[in-house]
Design a protein around this motif. Structure first.
Motif, mmCIF file in Angstrom:
data_model
loop_
_atom_site.group_PDB
_atom_site.id
_atom_site.type_symbol
_atom_site.label_atom_id
_atom_site.label_comp_id
_atom_site.label_asym_id
_atom_site.label_seq_id
_atom_site.Cartn_x
_atom_site.Cartn_y
_atom_site.Cartn_z
ATOM 1 N N ALA A 26 0.797 -1.162 -0.068
ATOM 2 C CA ALA A 26 0.012 0.006 -0.011
ATOM 3 C C ALA A 26 0.858 1.280 -0.133
ATOM 4 O O ALA A 26 0.462 2.294 -0.861
ATOM 5 C CB ALA A 26 -0.986 -0.162 1.103
ATOM 6 N N GLU A 30 1.322 4.285 -3.005
ATOM 7 C CA GLU A 30 0.780 5.489 -2.531
ATOM 8 C C GLU A 30 2.459 6.620 -3.198
ATOM 9 O O GLU A 30 2.080 7.383 -3.797
ATOM 10 C CB GLU A 30 0.878 5.840 -1.116
ATOM 11 N N SER A 38 -6.686 6.950 -3.278
ATOM 12 C CA SER A 38 -7.024 7.007 -1.773
ATOM 13 C C SER A 38 -6.288 5.931 -1.298
ATOM 14 O O SER A 38 -5.894 4.843 -1.658
ATOM 15 C CB SER A 38 -8.628 6.902 -1.671
ATOM 16 N N ILE A 39 -6.030 6.068 0.118
ATOM 17 C CA ILE A 39 -5.388 4.975 0.990
ATOM 18 C C ILE A 39 -6.219 3.906 0.997
ATOM 19 O O ILE A 39 -5.634 2.593 1.112
ATOM 20 C CB ILE A 39 -4.856 5.711 2.128
ATOM 21 N N VAL A 40 -7.430 4.071 1.020
ATOM 22 C CA VAL A 40 -8.285 2.679 1.051
ATOM 23 C C VAL A 40 -8.324 2.031 -0.022
ATOM 24 O O VAL A 40 -8.265 0.656 -0.045
ATOM 25 C CB VAL A 40 -10.021 3.202 1.439
ATOM 26 N N PHE A 41 -8.308 2.654 -1.203
ATOM 27 C CA PHE A 41 -8.053 1.955 -2.586
ATOM 28 C C PHE A 41 -6.691 1.247 -2.686
ATOM 29 O O PHE A 41 -6.534 -0.031 -3.092
ATOM 30 C CB PHE A 41 -8.226 2.813 -3.887
ATOM 31 N N ASN A 42 -5.863 2.004 -2.181
ATOM 32 C CA ASN A 42 -4.416 1.273 -2.178
ATOM 33 C C ASN A 42 -4.396 0.055 -1.219
ATOM 34 O O ASN A 42 -3.775 -0.881 -1.539
ATOM 35 C CB ASN A 42 -3.081 2.391 -1.553
ATOM 36 N N ILE A 43 -4.850 0.025 -0.179
ATOM 37 C CA ILE A 43 -4.896 -0.953 0.911
ATOM 38 C C ILE A 43 -5.871 -2.186 0.055
ATOM 39 O O ILE A 43 -5.546 -3.224 0.319
ATOM 40 C CB ILE A 43 -5.516 -0.590 2.046
ATOM 41 N N GLY A 44 -6.880 -2.054 -0.485
ATOM 42 C CA GLY A 44 -7.803 -2.969 -1.194
ATOM 43 C C GLY A 44 -6.868 -3.466 -2.342
ATOM 44 O O GLY A 44 -6.925 -4.859 -2.453
#
Length: 156
Positions: A26, A30, A38-44
């Motif tokens: 993630a 980034e 977004s960070i949520v998309f990167n974590i997903g």
């Protein structure tokens, strides 16, 4: 209780290594080339790659080599954190690169031999796999082996 403790250590190590791998991925997404999501998309996306690139399979496949490494530790006279950290790093690098090479590829990626896929995975993810293995080994030592050597032997 010894084997149960080692199983708990292995599961805790797999969880901590997975968490490290997802966070590393993630953060790499980034700070990679734009556009940034977004960070949520990167974590997903990192969780998707944890599955698609074979890290989940690598952590399962390395159970047998890890068992052999744990059994072999008793014969060596070396520091536990150093031994488990190095063995974890080497094992995750080899098994992770192999699992990544064997994992299904999208249709737009050209066919490659196992060796080519292994080398590509080691080149692209080598540092991440080494550090993930280091986290795996150190977590295993902390959870299941750290107190094993310091406990006094009791006579029955």
């Amino acid at each position: 209780m010894g084997n149960t403790n080692r199983l708990v250590g292995y599961l805790a190590s797999a969880a901590s290594a997975s968490l490290f791998y997802v966070v590393w991925s993630a953060v790499a997404f980034e700070f990679g080339p734009p556009p940034h999501a977004s960070i949520v998309f990167n974590i997903g996306l990192a969780i998707f790659f944890w599955f698609a690139e074979g890290m989940w399979a690598a952590l399962g496949l390395m159970a047998v080599p890890w068992y052999l490494a744990v059994r072999g530790y008793g014969r060596l006279q070396c520091s536990g954190p150093v031994y488990y950290g190095l063995i974890g790093a080497a094992t995750v690098l080899v098994v992770g690169s192999g699992a990544s090479s064997l994992s299904p590829k999208p249709l737009f990626i050209e066919d490659q031999t196992f060796r080519e896929g292994f080398m590509i995975a080691a080149d692209r993810q080598g540092v991440c796999l080494l550090l993930t293995g280091l986290v795996f080994g150190l977590t295993f030592w902390l959870v299941s082996e750290r107190l094993r050597r310091s406990r006094p032997l009791t006579a029955s």
